[in-house]
Design an enzyme around this catalytic site. Sequence first.
Site, PDB file in Angstrom:
ATOM      1  N   TYR A   1       0.849  -1.195   0.000  1.00 46.36           N
ATOM      2  CA  TYR A   1       0.000   0.000   0.000  1.00 46.36           C
ATOM      3  C   TYR A   1       0.880   1.238   0.000  1.00 46.36           C
ATOM      4  O   TYR A   1       1.849   1.335   0.751  1.00 46.36           O
ATOM      5  CB  TYR A   1      -0.902   0.006   1.244  1.00 46.36           C
ATOM      6  CG  TYR A   1      -1.753   1.252   1.348  1.00 46.36           C
ATOM      7  CD1 TYR A   1      -3.040   1.267   0.823  1.00 46.36           C
ATOM      8  CD2 TYR A   1      -1.261   2.417   1.933  1.00 46.36           C
ATOM      9  CE1 TYR A   1      -3.817   2.415   0.886  1.00 46.36           C
ATOM     10  CE2 TYR A   1      -2.023   3.570   1.997  1.00 46.36           C
ATOM     11  CZ  TYR A   1      -3.308   3.558   1.472  1.00 46.36           C
ATOM     12  OH  TYR A   1      -4.070   4.697   1.525  1.00 46.36           O
TER      13      TYR A   1
ATOM     14  N   GLU B   1      -3.322   7.543  -4.150  1.00 42.59           N
ATOM     15  CA  GLU B   1      -3.329   6.289  -3.396  1.00 42.59           C
ATOM     16  C   GLU B   1      -3.151   5.115  -4.345  1.00 42.59           C
ATOM     17  O   GLU B   1      -3.938   4.949  -5.281  1.00 42.59           O
ATOM     18  CB  GLU B   1      -4.652   6.148  -2.637  1.00 42.59           C
ATOM     19  CG  GLU B   1      -4.740   4.902  -1.781  1.00 42.59           C
ATOM     20  CD  GLU B   1      -6.110   4.759  -1.097  1.00 42.59           C
ATOM     21  OE1 GLU B   1      -7.133   4.739  -1.797  1.00 42.59           O
ATOM     22  OE2 GLU B   1      -6.136   4.672   0.146  1.00 42.59           O
TER      23      GLU B   1
END
Length: 422
Positions: free
Chosen positions: A144, A232
């Site tokens: 992530y 993101e």
Amino acid sequence: MAWRSLGKFVSQSLSVGGRWQQQQLRRLNIHEYQGAELMGKYGINVPKGVAVASVEEAKEAVQRVFPNEKEVVVKSQILAGGRGLGTFKSGLKGGVHIVKAEEVESLAGKMLGQILVTKQTGPQGKVVSKVYLCEKLSLVNEMYFAITLDRTTAGPIIIACRKGGTSIEDLAEKYPDMIAKVPIDVFKGITDKDAAKVVDGLAPKAVDRNASMEQIKKLYKLFCECDCTLLEINPLAETADNQLVAADAKLNFDDNAAFRQKEVFALRDPSQEDPREVAAAKADLNYIGLDGEIGCMVNGAGLAMATMDIIKLHGGTPANFLDVGGNASEGQVVEAFKILTSDDKVKAILVNIFGGIMKCDVIASGIVNAAKLVSLKVPVVVRLEGTNVEQGKRILKESGMTLITAEDLDDAAEKAVKAAAQ
Ligand code: GDP
Ligand code: MN
């Protein structure tokens, strides 16, 4: 800026739509395929892909772009995450599928024009107007990565986690100790030390450390140059051939930068936005759609918040946050009223104006004019106070409209909740 943080607070405090709601509004959100193209321009590794809007285009694209691929990833393009685990209203499970090249056409046919519901769309879901066909990478590790703005340091912050694929909320709960946060000094830019810390947080298994640092610097460059508020990447993946690849990205842009990001802002897709919010933005109203039954028209963000709270206190739920502003024109009041009355969920409207710069008579004329233009099917509770309140009350009275008048905020909320329940 104050309004922006307020918007965040509103959607979070009422937890209606949560993080998502707040990001849909006043920020530009672009589709995955558009983000991939932008990242590609910055030299960030992205899977080879092509977006298509019809079955015919899908067929042609498979032959042209993936002539030698056995399998292709087919991804529904909606402005919401959680697609992998989403479900179409048609019953089809999953908004992201890996299929054989010859099956792409039929799968695209089942996705296009259909409504996909995910954790982030709300029960109404979002329509899939395009599917993104991507090369299938063999992902050996999913991490992530995000860059966003941090209130405490008042600057960009990079968030990295060695586990990825699922939402950051879930990751934060499951692996709180694995989340690395690296604030960046905007004046210095990203240093080698910063990039190295991020790589440590990601802990790639096989990708070269320097290559990872280079990719991180490019991502930071894009974030700054494009006025992003969020970048993101989930998953930021390692492939079997030891490449770091941005397999799925969500990019948001600061609407205050629209004037210098014309190319990016041309990508706006209003079909993915709440139609009430699109209409409100056109009229330059501060509006956030919510799920309740009481439509609110209030002047001033603080008063709007207080009004929403007091509605809750009396057992009701607001259908929206709407601040008509300190100097709204009659035309804007008319637009605001149109938006409130066109919302099926709205069972009563509460107008709460504290006249300061905004004059009560202007609001009153706006309400009367709006009532002439739209058929008013729901009760309207009005509380006016402040500048020109007598004129305002007279305009309402002489209009012959059936209004429920209220003495103060408490009284108004109580009456609105009661009216909505009938
Ligand atoms: P999201 O559910 O909306 O976040 O959509 P994603 O694009 O992240 O896709 C969901 C999941 O599908 C990812 O977390 C991956 O596990 C998987 N996925 C996406 N693209 C590929 C790919 O090229 N190869 C493989 N093996 N998995 C993929
Ligand atoms: Mn994802």
